[in-house]
Design a protein around this motif. Structure first.
Motif, short mmCIF file in Angstrom:
data_model
loop_
_atom_site.label_atom_id
_atom_site.label_comp_id
_atom_site.label_asym_id
_atom_site.label_seq_id
_atom_site.Cartn_x
_atom_site.Cartn_y
_atom_site.Cartn_z
N ALA A 61 34.36 57.20 -53.87
CA ALA A 61 34.49 58.34 -54.62
C ALA A 61 34.44 59.59 -53.87
O ALA A 61 35.08 60.63 -54.05
N LEU A 62 33.36 59.43 -53.10
CA LEU A 62 33.43 60.33 -52.13
C LEU A 62 34.58 60.45 -51.11
O LEU A 62 34.97 61.77 -50.94
N PHE A 63 34.87 59.63 -50.66
CA PHE A 63 36.36 59.67 -49.73
C PHE A 63 37.44 60.31 -50.54
O PHE A 63 38.35 61.03 -50.13
N ALA A 64 37.52 59.83 -51.98
CA ALA A 64 38.62 60.49 -52.95
C ALA A 64 38.37 62.03 -52.94
O ALA A 64 39.24 62.66 -52.88
N ALA A 65 36.92 62.59 -53.21
CA ALA A 65 36.80 63.67 -53.36
C ALA A 65 37.01 64.47 -51.82
O ALA A 65 37.94 65.65 -52.01
N LEU A 66 37.04 63.95 -50.96
CA LEU A 66 37.18 64.50 -49.31
C LEU A 66 38.92 64.78 -49.44
O LEU A 66 39.57 65.62 -48.90
N VAL A 67 39.68 63.66 -50.03
CA VAL A 67 41.02 63.78 -50.10
C VAL A 67 41.40 64.86 -51.05
O VAL A 67 42.36 65.53 -50.50
N ILE A 68 40.63 65.08 -51.96
CA ILE A 68 40.90 66.32 -52.87
C ILE A 68 40.85 67.69 -52.04
O ILE A 68 41.74 68.46 -52.31
N VAL A 69 39.85 67.71 -51.27
CA VAL A 69 39.81 68.85 -50.21
C VAL A 69 40.81 68.93 -49.50
O VAL A 69 41.48 70.15 -49.00
N LEU A 70 41.18 67.76 -48.68
CA LEU A 70 42.26 67.82 -47.71
C LEU A 70 43.54 68.25 -47.98
O LEU A 70 44.30 68.91 -47.54
N VAL A 71 44.03 67.73 -49.36
CA VAL A 71 45.49 67.63 -49.69
C VAL A 71 45.87 69.24 -49.76
O VAL A 71 47.00 69.59 -49.02
N PRO A 72 45.23 70.21 -50.31
CA PRO A 72 45.69 71.75 -50.24
C PRO A 72 45.94 72.27 -48.84
O PRO A 72 46.71 72.86 -48.35
N THR A 73 44.79 71.83 -48.02
CA THR A 73 44.87 72.41 -46.59
C THR A 73 46.13 71.81 -45.69
O THR A 73 46.80 72.64 -45.14
N VAL A 74 46.30 70.59 -45.94
CA VAL A 74 47.49 69.84 -45.40
C VAL A 74 48.53 70.63 -45.72
O VAL A 74 49.57 70.82 -44.99
N ALA A 75 48.80 70.79 -47.26
CA ALA A 75 49.97 71.28 -47.71
C ALA A 75 50.30 72.85 -47.26
O ALA A 75 51.37 72.95 -46.68
N PHE A 115 49.05 73.77 -44.51
CA PHE A 115 49.34 73.38 -42.91
C PHE A 115 50.85 73.35 -42.66
O PHE A 115 51.56 73.72 -41.84
N ALA A 116 51.34 72.51 -43.73
CA ALA A 116 52.89 71.98 -43.39
C ALA A 116 53.79 73.08 -43.73
O ALA A 116 54.73 73.30 -43.09
N VAL A 117 53.22 73.99 -44.60
CA VAL A 117 54.41 75.05 -45.07
C VAL A 117 54.21 76.24 -43.91
O VAL A 117 55.13 76.79 -43.51
N GLY A 118 52.82 76.54 -43.60
CA GLY A 118 52.50 77.76 -42.85
C GLY A 118 52.19 77.42 -41.39
O GLY A 118 51.66 78.33 -40.81
N GLN A 119 52.43 76.45 -40.87
CA GLN A 119 52.01 76.09 -39.62
C GLN A 119 52.35 77.18 -38.41
O GLN A 119 51.59 77.43 -37.55
N ARG A 120 53.85 77.58 -38.73
CA ARG A 120 54.32 78.42 -37.80
C ARG A 120 53.41 79.67 -37.68
O ARG A 120 53.22 80.17 -36.63
N TYR A 121 53.35 80.27 -38.97
CA TYR A 121 52.26 81.47 -38.91
C TYR A 121 50.87 81.38 -38.45
O TYR A 121 50.61 82.22 -37.79
N LEU A 122 50.57 80.20 -38.60
CA LEU A 122 49.03 79.90 -38.11
C LEU A 122 48.89 79.85 -36.54
O LEU A 122 48.10 80.55 -35.86
N ILE A 123 50.00 79.05 -36.11
CA ILE A 123 50.02 79.00 -34.41
C ILE A 123 50.34 80.33 -33.69
O ILE A 123 49.92 80.62 -32.71
N GLN A 124 51.29 80.98 -34.63
CA GLN A 124 51.46 82.47 -34.14
C GLN A 124 50.28 83.12 -33.89
O GLN A 124 49.99 83.87 -32.99
N GLY A 125 49.52 83.31 -35.04
CA GLY A 125 48.13 84.12 -35.23
C GLY A 125 47.36 83.86 -34.18
O GLY A 125 46.88 84.57 -33.47
N ILE A 126 46.97 82.26 -33.96
CA ILE A 126 45.94 81.90 -33.16
C ILE A 126 46.45 82.33 -31.74
O ILE A 126 45.82 82.82 -30.79
N SER A 127 47.82 82.02 -31.59
CA SER A 127 48.14 82.28 -30.01
C SER A 127 47.94 83.61 -29.74
O SER A 127 47.49 84.25 -28.58
N ALA A 128 48.44 84.78 -30.74
CA ALA A 128 48.34 86.11 -30.62
C ALA A 128 46.98 86.78 -30.31
O ALA A 128 46.76 87.26 -29.30
#
Lengths: 300, 289
Positions: B255-269, B271-284
């Motif tokens: 159940a703990l692992f399930a909870a961890l996945v619940i936290v992961l999903v929005p971050t991964v989503a 990340f998938a959508v905004g990876q370009r912006y993230l990498i841009q910002g971090i590089s800059a």
């Protein structure tokens, strides 16, 4: 490019104030003022109940601090992390950045994304996952060691005083190497390809290119990422150690920030916690300045 | 002679080939080390407890969605999730409202104190909120604002100001002044220039700053831990941490692992959508710093 707006003569004060005040006011109130407060409260005996009637006690908190065995232990643990984690992280990040940018592999974009991925994860999630990696019976690491026939090296990594602090370092490196790789990749991409082409014509191999072209040209950025990594481990060590080891066993993985939390938030020893905070702030600033100084001198 | 040359070239090609495969092998093993712990967590979240303990590395034999149900029930992950969403929304409002105008001024105007203010924000990048958690707690406590999600989100947004302003001013300096000058000649006021010309043009920069700070608050552990102690006020990060401690007694790991996945999903989503912006910002952030 320097145009009329930059002239001092006509500052539209109303516009400027409306734009600046919200951000500046909030930042002063929640960043500057608390930081200033650290200094004067660290000279008082403020506690939970006596917060408003705290007495000035001079340097007592500081003298107590340097005799406090727990503080010294937390400081030592933090210094261990600071000595090892940033260097390993940056070396890894550089190596990965170099491989990803210089390789002719078709799937190099994929590696870049994958290596960056852990840096977006929550430290809580990372802490929990890695405490399972180091778990004595169900852990991946012990399972792997057993599988490789190195069963005698298995141990309760996070529960033994000698290894507990290093489990935090490993989790940090795993999490942040990709982040710094991205910064290095951007820097390497900024180097003109002509330089590399000329080097290839002159017969320079990949290793030679790394040491003679890439590193000297991105030295400055490597220095900056090193400072980021130093402040990163200092900051992340709190979340990682509280999730992974809870500072144990017997304080063997307690870091400075966790000791501040224990003294300040848990025990309500505000005055003493402020003294440790002041120490940590000074240390963070000094480390940033020292790394900056070293990198700028090398440019010289 | 030609034969020799051909043989030499073949040798070079072979060497190149071997080198490439060595490189690929290395990069793939790093990929495995990077992804395996997370994959293992996801796979484990679908196992039953006995199955997880008896064979922690195998693939799940059946899909136990009940783990997710228990994660929501046992630890009130649903409430925590909602709190985290509220925190992100509030933070985004505060960051956009405060950081965009402030960065614009700092990028474009020179006035008495402007350099000092910029210097203050740049120095503040190194004062992490975690360092000053005790005085921050006292500050919020004296205002009666602990254990409240919205004030926490505002506070966290403020801790994101220095780095956001650093990125935004850098971005705004790249916007040519010609647009503003043309608008000014057309009689456009300062406020309209900011909202209708600069803000739309700075969109990629704004996206980057929003992504970075939203992820930071979603993942924040230390400040939430200090400010939000009531179970019903906790954000997901803190909720998970207390669930981890709780499961130490109940040993309901899956159940703990399930909870961890619940936290992961929005971050991964995100990340998938905004990876370009993230990498841009971090590089800059690194390159211009």
């Amino acid at each position: 490019m320097e145009s009329s707006m930059k002239r001092k003569s006509k500052t539209p004060w109303f516009f400027v104030s409306v734009c600046m005040l919200p951000a500046l006011g909030l930042a002063f109130y929640f960043i500057l003022w608390p930081t200033v407060q650290v200094l004067w409260l660290s000279f008082t005996n403020a506690r939970t109940l006596t917060y408003h009637s705290a007495d000035f006690i001079g340097l007592e908190n500081y003298t107590y601090m340097f005799g406090d065995r727990r503080f010294i232990q937390a400081l030592q643990n933090t210094l261990k992390l600071l000595a090892a984690a940033p260097v390993i992280t940056i070396v890894n990040a550089l190596l990965l950045a170099f491989m990803v940018t210089q390789s002719k592999l078709r799937e190099r974009g994929f590696y870049r994304t994958v290596f960056f991925f852990p840096s977006i994860l929550s430290l809580t999630v990372i802490g929990v996952i890695w405490s399972f990696v180091f778990h004595p019976t169900m852990g991946l690491l012990n399972g792997f060691l057993g599988f490789m026939g190195a069963g005698e090296f298995t141990r309760a990594w996070a529960a033994e005083p000698t290894t507990a602090i290093w489990t935090i370092a490993v989790a940090f490196i795993w999490q942040s190497a990709g982040y710094f790789m991205v910064i290095h990749v951007a820097a390497i991409d900024g180097i003109s390809t002509e330089v590399y082409e000329a080097a290839t014509i002159d017969g320079a191999g990949p290793v030679r290119k790394l040491f003679s072209i890439t590193l000297p040209l991105i030295k400055d950025i490597v220095g900056i990422t090193f400072i980021f990594a130093v402040s990163g481990i200092l900051d992340s060590s709190f979340a990682l150690s509280s999730v992974m080891t809870n500072g144990g066993p017997n304080g063997a993985s307690t870091v400075l920030l966790m000791y501040i939390y224990n003294q300040g938030i848990r025990n309500g020893q505000f005055g003493y916690a402020m003294a440790i905070t002041a120490f940590t702030l000074v240390m963070a600033v000094c480390l940033a300045l020292i790394s900056r100084f070293i990198t700028s001198r090398q440019e010289g | 002679m030609t034969n020799d040359y051909a043989r030499h070239m073949e040798n070079v090609r072979l060497k190149d080939h071997i080198f490439q495969w060595a490189q690929r092998l290395f990069l793939l093993s790093v990929t495995a080390v990077t992804l395996y712990p997370v994959l293992w967590n996801i796979l484990s979240s679908f196992k039953s407890n006995p199955e997880f303990i008896s064979s922690p590395y195998s693939l799940p034999t059946s899909i136990e969605t009940d783990n997710y149900y228990r994660a929501f029930q046992a630890a009130d992950i649903g409430t925590n999730f909602l709190n985290s969403v509220i925190a992100v929304v509030v933070l985004l409002v505060v960051v956009t409202v405060c950081v965009i105008p402030c960065s614009y001024i700092l990028a474009r105007y020179r006035f008495f104190g402007s350099r000092l203010i910029l210097g203050f924000f740049m120095a503040a990048i190194f004062i992490k909120a975690t360092y000053i958690m005790t005085p921050l707690f006292l500050q919020m406590n004296s205002l009666g604002l602990t254990n409240k999600v919205i004030p926490y989100a505002v506070l966290y947004a403020v801790t994101q100001f220095p780095f956001s302003i650093f990125l935004m001013t850098g971005f705004m300096r790249t916007i040519p002044r010609a647009y503003e000058e043309a608008a000014m000649i057309d009689g456009c006021g300062n406020f309209r220039i900011l909202t209708q010309i600069i803000a739309p043009m700075a969109r990629p920069g704004i996206m980057t700053v929003c992504m970075l700070s939203a992820m930071a608050v979603w993942n924040d552990y230390p400040i939430a831990l200090v400010m939000l102690t009531d179970a019903s006020k906790m954000t997901l990060s803190i909720g998970i941490a207390s669930l981890y401690i709780q499961q130490g007694y109940y040993a309901d790991w899956v159940a703990l692992f399930a909870a961890l996945v619940i936290v992961l999903v929005p971050t991964v989503a995100a990340f998938a959508v905004g990876q370009r912006y993230l990498i841009q910002g971090i590089s800059a952030g690194g390159v211009k710093g």
